[in-house]
Design a protein around this motif. Structure first.
Motif, short mmCIF file in Angstrom:
data_model
loop_
_atom_site.label_atom_id
_atom_site.label_comp_id
_atom_site.label_asym_id
_atom_site.label_seq_id
_atom_site.Cartn_x
_atom_site.Cartn_y
_atom_site.Cartn_z
N MET A 134 0.75 -1.22 0.00
CA MET A 134 0.04 0.02 0.00
C MET A 134 0.83 1.41 -0.03
O MET A 134 1.96 1.18 0.88
CB MET A 134 -0.88 0.01 1.13
CG MET A 134 -2.00 1.00 1.06
SD MET A 134 -3.23 0.60 0.05
CE MET A 134 -3.89 -0.82 0.53
N ALA A 135 0.63 2.22 -0.78
CA ALA A 135 1.30 3.52 -0.75
C ALA A 135 0.22 4.57 -0.51
O ALA A 135 -0.70 4.67 -0.99
CB ALA A 135 2.08 3.49 -2.25
N LEU A 136 0.78 5.61 0.53
CA LEU A 136 0.44 6.79 0.50
C LEU A 136 1.26 7.78 -0.02
O LEU A 136 2.40 7.95 0.53
CB LEU A 136 0.13 6.90 2.14
CG LEU A 136 -0.26 8.13 2.56
CD1 LEU A 136 -1.61 8.67 2.14
CD2 LEU A 136 -0.27 8.32 4.17
N LEU A 137 1.06 8.41 -0.94
CA LEU A 137 1.69 9.63 -1.43
C LEU A 137 1.13 10.98 -1.30
O LEU A 137 -0.08 11.17 -1.66
CB LEU A 137 1.89 9.28 -2.99
CG LEU A 137 2.40 7.87 -3.37
CD1 LEU A 137 2.44 8.05 -4.94
CD2 LEU A 137 3.95 8.08 -2.78
N VAL A 138 1.81 11.67 -0.63
CA VAL A 138 1.34 12.97 -0.12
C VAL A 138 2.64 14.09 -0.22
O VAL A 138 3.66 14.15 -0.02
CB VAL A 138 1.09 13.09 1.49
CG1 VAL A 138 -0.30 12.55 1.67
CG2 VAL A 138 1.91 12.18 2.26
N SER A 139 2.22 15.33 -1.16
CA SER A 139 2.94 15.98 -1.66
C SER A 139 2.10 17.41 -1.99
O SER A 139 1.06 17.61 -1.70
CB SER A 139 3.84 15.86 -2.84
OG SER A 139 2.93 15.45 -3.73
N GLY A 140 2.84 18.53 -2.59
CA GLY A 140 2.23 19.69 -2.90
C GLY A 140 1.25 19.71 -3.94
O GLY A 140 0.73 20.33 -3.95
N GLY A 141 1.30 18.56 -4.62
CA GLY A 141 0.70 18.31 -6.14
C GLY A 141 -0.07 17.21 -5.83
O GLY A 141 -1.08 16.99 -6.62
N HIS A 142 0.16 16.00 -4.77
CA HIS A 142 -0.76 15.01 -5.06
C HIS A 142 -1.08 14.40 -3.52
O HIS A 142 -0.22 14.78 -2.51
CB HIS A 142 0.07 13.87 -5.33
CG HIS A 142 0.62 14.12 -6.83
ND1 HIS A 142 -0.04 14.20 -7.84
CD2 HIS A 142 2.12 14.48 -7.21
CE1 HIS A 142 0.91 14.66 -8.92
NE2 HIS A 142 1.90 14.84 -8.57
N SER A 143 -2.13 13.73 -3.43
CA SER A 143 -2.47 13.12 -1.87
C SER A 143 -3.17 11.92 -2.55
O SER A 143 -4.42 11.99 -2.83
CB SER A 143 -3.38 13.85 -1.16
OG SER A 143 -2.74 15.10 -0.83
N SER A 144 -2.65 10.56 -2.53
CA SER A 144 -3.30 9.47 -3.15
C SER A 144 -2.97 8.28 -2.42
O SER A 144 -1.95 8.15 -1.64
CB SER A 144 -2.53 9.03 -4.29
OG SER A 144 -2.59 10.48 -5.43
N ALA A 165 -4.24 19.41 -2.54
CA ALA A 165 -3.02 18.38 -2.10
C ALA A 165 -2.79 18.65 -0.51
O ALA A 165 -3.06 19.75 0.04
CB ALA A 165 -1.96 18.43 -2.82
N ALA A 166 -2.32 17.66 0.35
CA ALA A 166 -2.09 17.88 1.56
C ALA A 166 -1.08 19.03 1.85
O ALA A 166 -1.15 19.80 2.50
CB ALA A 166 -1.54 16.60 2.09
N GLY A 167 0.15 18.90 0.89
CA GLY A 167 1.18 19.86 1.07
C GLY A 167 0.73 21.37 0.50
O GLY A 167 1.27 22.06 1.11
N GLU A 168 -0.29 21.29 -0.30
CA GLU A 168 -1.02 22.57 -0.48
C GLU A 168 -1.50 23.25 0.68
O GLU A 168 -1.51 24.44 0.78
CB GLU A 168 -1.85 22.40 -1.71
CG GLU A 168 -2.27 23.57 -2.69
CD GLU A 168 -3.34 23.10 -3.81
OE1 GLU A 168 -3.46 21.73 -3.87
OE2 GLU A 168 -3.82 23.95 -4.36
N SER A 218 -9.85 15.53 1.34
CA SER A 218 -10.38 16.75 1.48
C SER A 218 -9.64 17.55 2.36
O SER A 218 -9.58 17.34 3.71
CB SER A 218 -11.63 17.03 1.63
OG SER A 218 -12.02 18.40 1.44
N PHE A 219 -8.86 18.51 1.97
CA PHE A 219 -8.06 19.50 2.69
C PHE A 219 -8.39 20.92 2.79
O PHE A 219 -8.18 21.65 3.33
CB PHE A 219 -6.43 19.40 2.75
CG PHE A 219 -6.26 17.91 2.93
CD1 PHE A 219 -5.92 17.59 4.30
CD2 PHE A 219 -5.69 16.96 1.84
CE1 PHE A 219 -5.83 16.12 4.56
CE2 PHE A 219 -5.18 15.83 2.16
CZ PHE A 219 -5.23 15.08 3.32
N SER A 220 -9.26 21.33 1.96
CA SER A 220 -9.86 22.74 1.66
C SER A 220 -10.86 23.22 2.76
O SER A 220 -10.22 24.27 3.13
CB SER A 220 -10.55 22.93 0.20
OG SER A 220 -10.89 24.05 0.07
#
Lengths: 347, 218
Positions: A134-144, A165-168, A218-220
């Motif tokens: 399982m991969a959790l990818l979290v960056s300024g452009g992605h959260s998957s 995205a989380a980083g955003e 959702s982080f908005s």
């Protein structure tokens, strides 16, 4: 080991120019140039500024990578490059550079998916990935959240952010708190002096959301809730407890990320969670994932921070895995695809 | 000298091979938004047509624009990386100068003239030349109607003339730069060669954030 193919990886999907050299699962060199300082005054990455910086940085970064490795470009056996997703103009600089290398050297080229590369890079530090992972990818452009039976060809999206995205969210909340861009490291730093005393909302965790958006994020709304909270203090003429707000915000983000990642592992019978992307450098995300996963018997693998943020080694790592598994290389006419779906691992 | 030349400053993706100044291959494809897909195969075809391998090359000539940024960078990074990996020099040529050389060498004009290309956003890239092809002004980026009256009434080469036909009185072909002529600039006029710094002529669009946005009414 030394007879395994040497792969050069090129990453230019956002504001980092990365050139990595990988042999099998061994990192040989990882050179990076960043234009992050040029974006700071704009409060976010400016695509044209990033693209210009990639052009300027390409040759010096290649030269640094091969000098570190003590090789020449002729020693490279294959080229890998991020074909997407990312900023279109930025991606194109890397893709064109990779094709130029492949053409000049007469070597095969692999146009690969940036998100799959974030998963594959963990092999450089922790060895072969269990299948599935399982991969959790979290960056300024992605959260998957991705179920990964085979990082070179079978990556299944379970969920992703439906807004920021989380980083955003880290960047935007940092701005509200008067902290510099990029916000992640600064929020992490000031949160260490704060208490988790404000109950900010956990996005997409209501009973109904867990049906319709089980593994989405959702982080908005969280970002707006933090802004409202801060503005209410300011309107009342009260000081803003920056450290407490940062700690409470960070807790809300990481709580949802880890909760859903563990649920995804359980429901899919997966016992290994890889966390990647720039937000994986966050100390609270690391510690929370480790403690909660340990409690339920899930192994957590988080690459060191330099491998979590964008870099060339991750692209080379995925390329090396594709070579090792006999995946067919690409042609010289594949496009840079800014919205490349994760189900497409190579162009 | 075995020279590979290419240009991605316009909608034409063009590559050529010159051996001792003679054109041995000349391939052009049109694709205003396909530089990244088309350039490498176009170069490969030009080399194949000329019967050369990349390792046979002695130098690379590349158009440094001006031109739309994204496509322009495809050519420049390709030239720099090929030059680096082959251990040969990369020569920059103003793309408008290559059109000007074609105009003069093919005797398409016997007086001062302008080369005007598409800069998008209702503007053009423009340079003016004397009858011998020496650049007098530019390259500049501006709306076509802001070019001098003399320039607009004289012969105009490049796609900009056709795009803004109402502004000009004497619009002529060619519309696009050819890599063969770009290569000839290097061979015939080494004094016109530059490094491979792009001629962007515009700053990036970006607005500094003065203050944060409020979510509640002030």
């Amino acid at each position: 080991m030394s007879d395994e193919p040497l792969v050069l990886g090129i990453e230019t999907s956002c504001d980092e120019t990365g050139i990595g050299l990988v042999r099998g699962h061994t990192l040989i060199a990882d050179a990076l140039a960043s234009s992050v300082d040029e974006h700071a005054r704009f409060g976010g990455v400016v695509p044209e500024v990033a693209s210009r910086a990639h052009l300027d940085a390409m040759i010096p970064t290649i030269q640094r990578a091969i000098a570190t490795a003590g090789i020449t470009l002729n020693d490279v056996d294959a080229i890998a490059v991020t074909a997407g997703p990312g900023l279109a103009g930025a991606l194109l600089v890397g893709v064109a550079a990779a094709k130029a290398l492949a053409l000049s050297l007469g070597k095969p080229i692999y146009g690969v998916n940036h998100l799959a590369a974030h998963v594959a890079v963990d092999q450089l530090q922790h060895g072969p990935l269990p299948e599935p992972t399982m991969a959790l990818l979290v960056s300024g452009g992605h959260s998957s959240l991705l179920l990964v039976p085979d990082v070179t060809g079978d990556v299944r999206p379970l969920g992703a952010t439906i807004d920021d995205a989380a980083g955003e969210a880290f960047d935007k909340v940092a701005r509200v708190l008067g902290l510099p861009f990029p916000g992640g490291p600064h929020i992490d730093r000031v949160a260490k002096d704060g208490q988790i005393v404000i109950e900010f909302p956990r996005g997409l965790t209501t009973q109904r959301d867990m049906v319709e958006h089980r593994f989405d994020f959702s982080f908005s709304g969280l970002k707006t809730a933090v802004a409202r909270w801060v503005e209410a203090r300011e309107a009342a003429g009260e000081p803003v407890p920056v450290a407490d707000v940062a700690a409470s915000f960070q807790e809300a983000v990481t709580d949802v990320l880890v909760r859903k990642a563990i649920l995804a592992c359980k429901e899919n019978g997966v016992d290994t969670l890889v966390i990647g992307g720039g937000v994986a450098a966050n100390s609270r995300l690391r510690s929370m994932a480790e403690s909660r996963c340990e409690a339920v018997g899930i192994a957590v693998r988080v690459p060191r921070p330099g491998l979590c943020t964008d870099n060339g080694a991750m692209v080379a790592a995925l390329g090396a895995e594709m070579v090792a598994r006999g995946r067919a290389p690409g042609q010289l006419d594949f496009p840079a695809d800014s919205s490349m779906p994760i189900t497409t691992v190579s162009a | 000298m075995k020279l590979l030349a290419f240009d991605t400053s316009s909608a034409a993706i063009t590559a050529a091979v010159l051996i001792a100044g003679e054109i041995r291959a000349d391939v052009t494809r049109i694709g205003a938004t396909s530089h990244g897909e088309l350039l490498a195969p176009t170069i490969a075809q030009a080399l194949n047509d000329a019967g050369l391998a990349p390792g046979d090359l002695d130098g690379i000539a590349v158009g440094v624009g001006p031109g739309p940024f994204t496509g322009l960078r495809v050519g420049l990074v390709t030239a720099r990386v090929m030059a680096e990996s082959l251990g040969i020099p990369a020569y920059g040529v103003c793309s408008l100068d290559a059109i000007a050389l074609q105009v003069v060498d093919e005797a398409l004009c016997d007086q001062a003239f302008a080369v005007v290309t598409d800069a998008r956003r209702r503007e053009v890239y423009a340079a003016t030349y004397d009858a011998a092809g020496l650049r007098l002004t530019g390259p500049d980026v501006l709306p076509a109607r802001e070019l001098s009256a003399a320039t607009r009434q004289g012969p105009v080469f490049g796609i900009g003339g056709a795009l803004y036909a109402d502004e000009f009185t004497d619009v002529r072909a060619p519309e696009f730069v050819s890599a063969a002529w770009l290569g000839r600039v290097v061979v015939e006029h080494p004094d016109r060669v530059t490094d491979t710094t792009p001629l962007y002529l515009r700053r990036p669009d970006a607005v500094e954030n003065a203050s944060r946005k409020r979510v509640t009414p002030a």
